[in-house]
Design a protein around this motif. Structure first.
Motif, PDB file in Angstrom:
ATOM      1  N   ARG A  48     -13.627 -44.898  -7.878  1.00  0.00           N
ATOM      2  CA  ARG A  48     -12.575 -45.703  -8.063  1.00  0.00           C
ATOM      3  C   ARG A  48     -11.833 -45.539  -9.292  1.00  0.00           C
ATOM      4  NH1 ARG A  48     -14.795 -51.158  -5.422  1.00  0.00           N
ATOM      5  NH2 ARG A  48     -15.828 -50.150  -3.618  1.00  0.00           N
ATOM      6  N   ILE A  49     -10.397 -45.921  -9.262  1.00  0.00           N
ATOM      7  CA  ILE A  49      -9.719 -45.893 -10.412  1.00  0.00           C
ATOM      8  C   ILE A  49      -9.245 -47.453 -10.630  1.00  0.00           C
ATOM      9  CG2 ILE A  49      -9.204 -43.408 -10.625  1.00  0.00           C
ATOM     10  CD1 ILE A  49      -6.289 -44.149  -9.363  1.00  0.00           C
TER      11      ILE A  49
ATOM     12  N   VAL B 108     -10.695 -43.976  -4.614  1.00  0.00           N
ATOM     13  CA  VAL B 108     -10.031 -42.560  -4.463  1.00  0.00           C
ATOM     14  C   VAL B 108     -10.879 -41.253  -4.008  1.00  0.00           C
ATOM     15  CG1 VAL B 108      -8.160 -42.986  -6.194  1.00  0.00           C
ATOM     16  CG2 VAL B 108     -10.489 -42.053  -7.009  1.00  0.00           C
ATOM     17  N   GLY B 109     -12.033 -41.831  -3.791  1.00  0.00           N
ATOM     18  CA  GLY B 109     -13.220 -40.713  -3.216  1.00  0.00           C
ATOM     19  C   GLY B 109     -14.564 -41.248  -3.116  1.00  0.00           C
TER      20      GLY B 109
ATOM     21  N   GLN C  94     -15.842 -36.089  -4.834  1.00  0.00           N
ATOM     22  CA  GLN C  94     -15.078 -35.529  -4.058  1.00  0.00           C
ATOM     23  C   GLN C  94     -13.819 -36.553  -3.687  1.00  0.00           C
ATOM     24  OE1 GLN C  94     -16.454 -34.478   0.035  1.00  0.00           O
ATOM     25  NE2 GLN C  94     -14.412 -33.972   0.767  1.00  0.00           N
ATOM     26  N   LEU C  95     -12.678 -36.239  -4.364  1.00  0.00           N
ATOM     27  CA  LEU C  95     -11.673 -37.207  -4.186  1.00  0.00           C
ATOM     28  C   LEU C  95     -10.803 -37.085  -2.704  1.00  0.00           C
ATOM     29  CD1 LEU C  95      -9.996 -36.567  -7.765  1.00  0.00           C
ATOM     30  CD2 LEU C  95     -11.632 -38.348  -6.797  1.00  0.00           C
ATOM     31  N   TYR C  96     -10.193 -38.221  -2.165  1.00  0.00           N
ATOM     32  CA  TYR C  96      -9.503 -37.916  -1.059  1.00  0.00           C
ATOM     33  C   TYR C  96      -8.081 -37.405  -1.438  1.00  0.00           C
ATOM     34  CZ  TYR C  96     -12.834 -41.557   0.420  1.00  0.00           C
ATOM     35  OH  TYR C  96     -14.034 -42.101   0.715  1.00  0.00           O
TER      36      TYR C  96
ATOM     37  N   GLY D 180      -6.669 -41.307 -16.204  1.00  0.00           N
ATOM     38  CA  GLY D 180      -7.858 -42.041 -16.804  1.00  0.00           C
ATOM     39  C   GLY D 180      -9.153 -41.923 -16.282  1.00  0.00           C
ATOM     40  N   ARG D 181      -9.816 -42.988 -16.329  1.00  0.00           N
ATOM     41  CA  ARG D 181     -11.285 -42.903 -15.818  1.00  0.00           C
ATOM     42  C   ARG D 181     -11.321 -43.062 -14.396  1.00  0.00           C
ATOM     43  NH1 ARG D 181     -14.167 -46.700 -20.359  1.00  0.00           N
ATOM     44  NH2 ARG D 181     -13.264 -45.470 -22.190  1.00  0.00           N
ATOM     45  N   ILE D 182     -12.404 -42.291 -13.962  1.00  0.00           N
ATOM     46  CA  ILE D 182     -12.985 -42.669 -12.651  1.00  0.00           C
ATOM     47  C   ILE D 182     -14.183 -43.352 -12.831  1.00  0.00           C
ATOM     48  CG2 ILE D 182     -13.762 -41.582 -10.590  1.00  0.00           C
ATOM     49  CD1 ILE D 182     -11.875 -39.000 -11.159  1.00  0.00           C
TER      50      ILE D 182
END
Length: 68
Positions: free
Chosen positions: A19-20, A33-34, A47-49, A56-58
């Motif tokens: 998430r972001i 986001v994945g 794995q991102l969608y 920024g950070r994930i």
């Protein structure tokens, strides 16, 4: 939580959501986001969608087990 409690070699299901964060403080919200997997060696594979721009950070947070 220990490594062995989080990692499950037999399951191919993701172990974490990626998430972001948008905003700050009480106004902040997270966008998924994945997904991510905790690997046998302790590293995380993400794995991102789609094809979004991520700045920024994930944040990877453990997915709660639906069986518990």
């Amino acid at each position: 939580m220990t490594y062995s409690e989080t990692y499950n070699a037999e399951s191919k299901a993701p172990t974490h959501s990626a998430r972001i964060k948008h905003g700050q403080g009480k106004q902040a919200h997270f966008e998924t986001v994945g997904v991510a997997w905790l690997n046998e060696d302790g590293k995380i594979t993400v794995q991102l969608y789609g094809k979004q721009i991520v700045e920024g950070r994930i944040y990877c947070s453990r997915i709660k087990n639906s069986e518990a």
